[in-house]
Design a protein around this motif. Sequence first.
Motif, PDB file in Angstrom:
ATOM      1  N   THR A  61      45.852  26.941  42.202  1.00  0.00           N
ATOM      2  CA  THR A  61      44.593  26.695  42.907  1.00  0.00           C
ATOM      3  C   THR A  61      44.091  25.270  42.694  1.00  0.00           C
ATOM      4  O   THR A  61      43.130  24.854  43.331  1.00  0.00           O
ATOM      5  CB  THR A  61      43.498  27.673  42.439  1.00  0.00           C
ATOM      6  OG1 THR A  61      43.292  27.508  41.031  1.00  0.00           O
ATOM      7  CG2 THR A  61      43.887  29.113  42.741  1.00  0.00           C
ATOM      8  N   SER A  62      44.742  24.532  41.794  1.00  0.00           N
ATOM      9  CA  SER A  62      44.298  23.168  41.510  1.00  0.00           C
ATOM     10  C   SER A  62      45.515  22.288  41.246  1.00  0.00           C
ATOM     11  O   SER A  62      46.272  22.530  40.305  1.00  0.00           O
ATOM     12  CB  SER A  62      43.350  23.146  40.310  1.00  0.00           C
ATOM     13  OG  SER A  62      43.922  23.831  39.211  1.00  0.00           O
ATOM     14  N   ILE A  63      45.693  21.272  42.087  1.00  0.00           N
ATOM     15  CA  ILE A  63      46.892  20.424  42.055  1.00  0.00           C
ATOM     16  C   ILE A  63      46.498  18.956  42.053  1.00  0.00           C
ATOM     17  O   ILE A  63      45.545  18.553  42.737  1.00  0.00           O
ATOM     18  CB  ILE A  63      47.786  20.697  43.278  1.00  0.00           C
ATOM     19  CG1 ILE A  63      48.253  22.158  43.300  1.00  0.00           C
ATOM     20  CG2 ILE A  63      48.995  19.768  43.299  1.00  0.00           C
ATOM     21  CD1 ILE A  63      49.036  22.518  44.552  1.00  0.00           C
ATOM     22  N   ILE A  64      47.271  18.166  41.321  1.00  0.00           N
ATOM     23  CA  ILE A  64      47.197  16.705  41.414  1.00  0.00           C
ATOM     24  C   ILE A  64      48.543  16.224  41.938  1.00  0.00           C
ATOM     25  O   ILE A  64      49.589  16.572  41.390  1.00  0.00           O
ATOM     26  CB  ILE A  64      46.927  16.052  40.050  1.00  0.00           C
ATOM     27  CG1 ILE A  64      45.643  16.584  39.431  1.00  0.00           C
ATOM     28  CG2 ILE A  64      46.854  14.525  40.192  1.00  0.00           C
ATOM     29  CD1 ILE A  64      45.458  16.178  37.973  1.00  0.00           C
ATOM     30  N   SER A  65      48.516  15.436  43.000  1.00  0.00           N
ATOM     31  CA  SER A  65      49.729  14.839  43.555  1.00  0.00           C
ATOM     32  C   SER A  65      49.655  13.334  43.347  1.00  0.00           C
ATOM     33  O   SER A  65      48.827  12.653  43.965  1.00  0.00           O
ATOM     34  CB  SER A  65      49.845  15.166  45.047  1.00  0.00           C
ATOM     35  OG  SER A  65      50.943  14.481  45.631  1.00  0.00           O
ATOM     36  N   LEU A 138      49.080  22.432  38.419  1.00  0.00           N
ATOM     37  CA  LEU A 138      50.294  21.714  38.802  1.00  0.00           C
ATOM     38  C   LEU A 138      49.999  20.234  38.988  1.00  0.00           C
ATOM     39  O   LEU A 138      48.990  19.865  39.609  1.00  0.00           O
ATOM     40  CB  LEU A 138      50.845  22.301  40.112  1.00  0.00           C
ATOM     41  CG  LEU A 138      52.105  21.678  40.706  1.00  0.00           C
ATOM     42  CD1 LEU A 138      53.293  21.817  39.763  1.00  0.00           C
ATOM     43  CD2 LEU A 138      52.426  22.336  42.052  1.00  0.00           C
ATOM     44  N   ILE A 139      50.878  19.401  38.438  1.00  0.00           N
ATOM     45  CA  ILE A 139      50.855  17.954  38.694  1.00  0.00           C
ATOM     46  C   ILE A 139      52.232  17.578  39.204  1.00  0.00           C
ATOM     47  O   ILE A 139      53.249  17.913  38.591  1.00  0.00           O
ATOM     48  CB  ILE A 139      50.544  17.153  37.408  1.00  0.00           C
ATOM     49  CG1 ILE A 139      49.202  17.569  36.809  1.00  0.00           C
ATOM     50  CG2 ILE A 139      50.556  15.646  37.704  1.00  0.00           C
ATOM     51  CD1 ILE A 139      48.946  16.976  35.423  1.00  0.00           C
ATOM     52  N   VAL A 140      52.279  16.895  40.346  1.00  0.00           N
ATOM     53  CA  VAL A 140      53.545  16.427  40.914  1.00  0.00           C
ATOM     54  C   VAL A 140      53.510  14.905  40.945  1.00  0.00           C
ATOM     55  O   VAL A 140      52.555  14.307  41.444  1.00  0.00           O
ATOM     56  CB  VAL A 140      53.762  16.984  42.338  1.00  0.00           C
ATOM     57  CG1 VAL A 140      55.053  16.417  42.931  1.00  0.00           C
ATOM     58  CG2 VAL A 140      53.801  18.507  42.307  1.00  0.00           C
ATOM     59  N   VAL A 141      54.561  14.284  40.411  1.00  0.00           N
ATOM     60  CA  VAL A 141      54.602  12.826  40.279  1.00  0.00           C
ATOM     61  C   VAL A 141      55.800  12.280  41.048  1.00  0.00           C
ATOM     62  O   VAL A 141      56.941  12.693  40.812  1.00  0.00           O
ATOM     63  CB  VAL A 141      54.685  12.403  38.803  1.00  0.00           C
ATOM     64  CG1 VAL A 141      54.532  10.885  38.675  1.00  0.00           C
ATOM     65  CG2 VAL A 141      53.629  13.117  37.966  1.00  0.00           C
ATOM     66  N   SER A 142      55.515  11.358  41.972  1.00  0.00           N
ATOM     67  CA  SER A 142      56.555  10.754  42.809  1.00  0.00           C
ATOM     68  C   SER A 142      56.293   9.257  42.917  1.00  0.00           C
ATOM     69  O   SER A 142      55.306   8.745  42.401  1.00  0.00           O
ATOM     70  CB  SER A 142      56.535  11.369  44.220  1.00  0.00           C
ATOM     71  OG  SER A 142      56.653  12.763  44.175  1.00  0.00           O
ATOM     72  N   GLY A 143      57.183   8.572  43.639  1.00  0.00           N
ATOM     73  CA  GLY A 143      56.936   7.165  43.951  1.00  0.00           C
ATOM     74  C   GLY A 143      57.441   6.213  42.894  1.00  0.00           C
ATOM     75  O   GLY A 143      58.457   6.457  42.245  1.00  0.00           O
TER      76      GLY A 143
END
Length: 214
Positions: A61-65, A138-143
């Motif tokens: 329910t709470s995400i950091i992208s 959830l934290i998703v890290v890209s780039g």
Amino acid sequence: MNKTTYTNMAKVWQFAEEYALGLENDTVRKARADAEAAGLPQGSAAQANLLRFITQTLNATSIISVGTGSIVETLQLVDGLGGAGQLTAVDSSARGITMIRNLFSGFSDSADNRTTLRAVNTSPTVFLPRLNAGTYDLIVVSGIVSNYEPSFVEAANLLKVGGRIIFTDMSGLAYPNDNKPDVMRTLLTNVEDDEHFEQALTPTGTGMLIAVKR
């Protein structure tokens, strides 16, 4: 592992990508095309689809992208929320954050969408320490690789128990001619050594490191 095995694995990877591309809805397809036309190459469709699946099965329910123009991945995360919850996109690139804000504006106009969406044009080093502890699934890290270590430094504080941090593009471990291997190996070692996390490295898409907070 012999040459035939490698060839077969490459075919499986290609099939998975083509299958995931076929599953993308019209919004994601258009966003992918628009982003690439704007000079923002998008990542693996299978990887983005797995992120959506993880979001759904985690009941997040709470995400950091955290990303640099990671438009498709962000959209798939929004889709995984199922019209509720919150997602914060942190992007230090001007073009990337503009596209994400435009997409978020379109979602906000939908009466059926109860997702809280915000897009922040800054680096994770500046933004993540400001957030509330223990509130994210959830934290998703890209780039760019400079996003990775600062995001992990904050992860144990920001995530709920059982929450996940996922690093994409871990295929950088295998790059021979730039500084990515050293950065990625350091990250991998730091995640392995951190007593707060259990982790797994998978070759899905461009490689994903998934760590779960104990």
